[in-house]
Design a protein around this motif. Structure first.
Motif, mmCIF file in Angstrom:
data_model
loop_
_atom_site.group_PDB
_atom_site.id
_atom_site.type_symbol
_atom_site.label_atom_id
_atom_site.label_comp_id
_atom_site.label_asym_id
_atom_site.label_seq_id
_atom_site.Cartn_x
_atom_site.Cartn_y
_atom_site.Cartn_z
ATOM 1 N N MET A 15 -48.673 10.493 -78.439
ATOM 2 C CA MET A 15 -47.604 10.568 -77.447
ATOM 3 C C MET A 15 -46.409 9.753 -77.916
ATOM 4 S SD MET A 15 -47.782 9.658 -73.367
ATOM 5 C CE MET A 15 -48.754 11.106 -73.028
ATOM 6 N N THR A 16 -45.221 10.223 -77.593
ATOM 7 C CA THR A 16 -43.997 9.538 -78.002
ATOM 8 C C THR A 16 -43.937 8.132 -77.411
ATOM 9 O OG1 THR A 16 -42.851 11.644 -78.038
ATOM 10 C CG2 THR A 16 -41.493 9.658 -78.002
ATOM 11 N N PRO A 17 -43.603 7.113 -78.205
ATOM 12 C CA PRO A 17 -43.474 5.758 -77.667
ATOM 13 C C PRO A 17 -42.491 5.716 -76.510
ATOM 14 C CG PRO A 17 -43.380 5.744 -80.063
ATOM 15 C CD PRO A 17 -43.310 7.176 -79.634
ATOM 16 N N THR A 18 -42.843 4.945 -75.465
ATOM 17 C CA THR A 18 -42.058 4.891 -74.240
ATOM 18 C C THR A 18 -41.875 3.442 -73.835
ATOM 19 O OG1 THR A 18 -43.180 6.944 -73.627
ATOM 20 C CG2 THR A 18 -41.845 5.907 -71.947
ATOM 21 N N LEU A 19 -40.797 3.167 -73.097
ATOM 22 C CA LEU A 19 -40.570 1.821 -72.603
ATOM 23 C C LEU A 19 -39.785 1.862 -71.308
ATOM 24 C CD1 LEU A 19 -37.367 1.214 -73.386
ATOM 25 C CD2 LEU A 19 -38.344 0.820 -75.636
ATOM 26 N N LEU A 20 -39.745 0.706 -70.638
ATOM 27 C CA LEU A 20 -38.914 0.526 -69.456
ATOM 28 C C LEU A 20 -37.667 -0.236 -69.870
ATOM 29 C CD1 LEU A 20 -41.365 -0.536 -66.588
ATOM 30 C CD2 LEU A 20 -40.227 1.651 -66.867
ATOM 31 N N MET A 21 -36.496 0.244 -69.456
ATOM 32 C CA MET A 21 -35.241 -0.426 -69.777
ATOM 33 C C MET A 21 -34.534 -0.817 -68.480
ATOM 34 S SD MET A 21 -31.942 0.963 -71.947
ATOM 35 C CE MET A 21 -32.850 0.941 -73.477
ATOM 36 N N ALA A 22 -34.129 -2.075 -68.393
ATOM 37 C CA ALA A 22 -33.437 -2.551 -67.192
ATOM 38 C C ALA A 22 -32.063 -1.915 -67.091
ATOM 39 C CB ALA A 22 -33.322 -4.068 -67.225
ATOM 40 N N ILE A 23 -31.719 -1.433 -65.912
ATOM 41 C CA ILE A 23 -30.397 -0.867 -65.683
ATOM 42 C C ILE A 23 -29.375 -1.979 -65.498
ATOM 43 C CG2 ILE A 23 -29.029 0.543 -64.090
ATOM 44 C CD1 ILE A 23 -31.519 2.164 -63.552
ATOM 45 N N ASP A 24 -29.747 -3.003 -64.748
ATOM 46 C CA ASP A 24 -28.849 -4.128 -64.483
ATOM 47 C C ASP A 24 -29.695 -5.373 -64.271
ATOM 48 O OD1 ASP A 24 -26.748 -5.777 -63.885
ATOM 49 O OD2 ASP A 24 -26.552 -5.101 -61.817
ATOM 50 N N GLY A 25 -29.713 -6.260 -65.242
ATOM 51 C CA GLY A 25 -30.511 -7.473 -65.112
ATOM 52 C C GLY A 25 -31.560 -7.560 -66.199
ATOM 53 N N ASP A 77 -35.973 -9.283 -66.954
ATOM 54 C CA ASP A 77 -37.171 -9.833 -66.343
ATOM 55 C C ASP A 77 -37.163 -11.355 -66.447
ATOM 56 O OD1 ASP A 77 -37.823 -10.409 -68.954
ATOM 57 O OD2 ASP A 77 -39.732 -9.353 -68.958
ATOM 58 N N ALA A 78 -38.269 -11.981 -66.046
ATOM 59 C CA ALA A 78 -38.334 -13.442 -66.035
ATOM 60 C C ALA A 78 -38.256 -14.052 -67.418
ATOM 61 C CB ALA A 78 -39.621 -13.897 -65.333
#
Length: 353
Positions: free
Chosen positions: A1-11, A13-14
């Motif tokens: 499966m193609t590598p996937t990630l979460l990208m912050a729209i504005d801001g 994480d800790a």
């Protein structure tokens, strides 16, 4: 499966990250054991989980107080999520699910005018396909909480940090066991990065800086260890028996924050400003009788958090300095006349940032 990630729209994480890779399962919440550690108050300690199956991705809310949404629609139980959709946890900043290929920018920057060019830095793995852009800071190490995770036996859990300071991109080794080199020279303390710099973390693969710009495209002059400290900087630490407050006056500006563990670290360093303090003494001040059970990287994380506190307000991270000779010492790089420890509750400090 193609590598996937979460990208912050504005801001972010800790940990200061604006993108988080997705494996087979990603736990989300305020608790530090999560893969995505949220920093806003609307998030629950164990808020949601994102899991991969043969058909794609599914997000499940874990009974959080303020809920989870996909493209603004509340998640009830579980919900399938597709690349391009935006997830929000407890009403905080949105995170977009994207394919890794979509985040790979060209190795040369877009065309900007001098007034438009933002502060950007791009690192490319010389022997691989990884390409990372940032406009804030990068943490590097073997621990999965880092922005750039380098899975190499000679790389420490929290190895180095790259941050924008005074319009310049600077790398600082976090006391790693096997060190960091820039253009073949071992970094002692911090080192400025420029376009074309070759960075190696602990003897692993090389990374090349393919783009580095300061705010509005300004190229700052080279920085040296002899640079003066910010003018008129005064640090006051106040302990009222229950809370620790940090107050900094910097020229015409001032700010105050409650700081928890960071306060305890700075309180110990401020007893002898400018002098090196043994790391074992710092661990004892932070964790008392349990200090011996704390890993070395735990103190490095506390030191890194103290540096971030100053960076957030436009001050150098080097105000909290690790001994570049790797002797296990740390100091507060301020003269004694600029530091005050005030164990009283009569200073009239505000109770929030």
């Amino acid at each position: 499966m193609t590598p996937t990630l979460l990208m912050a729209i504005d801001g972010h994480d800790a940990h200061g990250r604006d993108r988080v890779p997705l494996g087979a399962r990603l736990c989300v919440g305020r608790h530090p054991a999560n893969g995505l550690v949220l920093a806003h108050e609307g998030a629950s300690r164990h808020h949601a989980v994102i899991e991969r199956d043969e058909d794609g991705w599914v997000v499940r809310d874990l009974g959080s107080k303020n809920g989870t949404s996909v493209d603004g629609r509340p998640v009830v139980g579980a919900c399938r999520v597709r690349p391009g959709q935006v997830l929000s946890f407890g009403g905080g900043p949105g995170w977009r699910l994207v394919l890794a290929e979509e985040t790979r920018a060209p190795t040369s920057p877009p065309t900007w005018t001098a007034a438009e060019a933002p502060a950007r830095l791009c690192l490319r793995e010389e022997d691989g396909v990884a390409l990372v852009w940032t406009d804030r800071l990068l943490t590097v190490g073997r621990d999965p909480s880092n922005t750039v995770v380098v899975d190499h036996a000679r790389v420490s859990g929290h190895h180095a940090v790259i941050e924008l300071s005074g319009g310049r991109w600077c790398l600082r080794d976090l006391g790693s066991r096997n060190g960091t080199t820039v253009d073949g020279r071992r970094v002692e303390g911090w080192c400025e990065l420029g376009q074309g710099s070759r960075v190696q973390f602990g003897g692993g693969s090389h990374w090349v800086v393919t783009w580095a710009s300061g705010p509005a495209g300004r190229t700052a002059p080279a920085r040296t260890e002899a640079d003066p400290l910010p003018p008129e900087l005064h640090l006051t630490l106040a302990w009222d028996g229950e809370d620790g407050l940090i107050q900094v006056e910097h020229g015409a500006q001032s700010w105050t924050e409650p700081a928890g563990q960071t306060f305890l670290l700075l309180w110990e360093l401020a007893a002898t400003p400018g002098a090196w303090v043994e790391d074992e003494a710092l661990k004892a001040a932070l964790w008392g009788a349990s200090a011996g059970r704390r890993a070395r990287t735990t103190l490095h994380t506390a030191i890194y958090n103290a540096r971030r506190l100053f960076v957030r307000h436009g001050l150098p991270a080097g105000l909290v300095e690790k001994d570049p000779t790797h002797r296990g010492r740390t100091r507060l790089a301020l003269p004694a006349e600029c530091v005050r420890r005030e164990p009283t509750d009569n200073l009239g400090f505000p109770t929030g940032p």
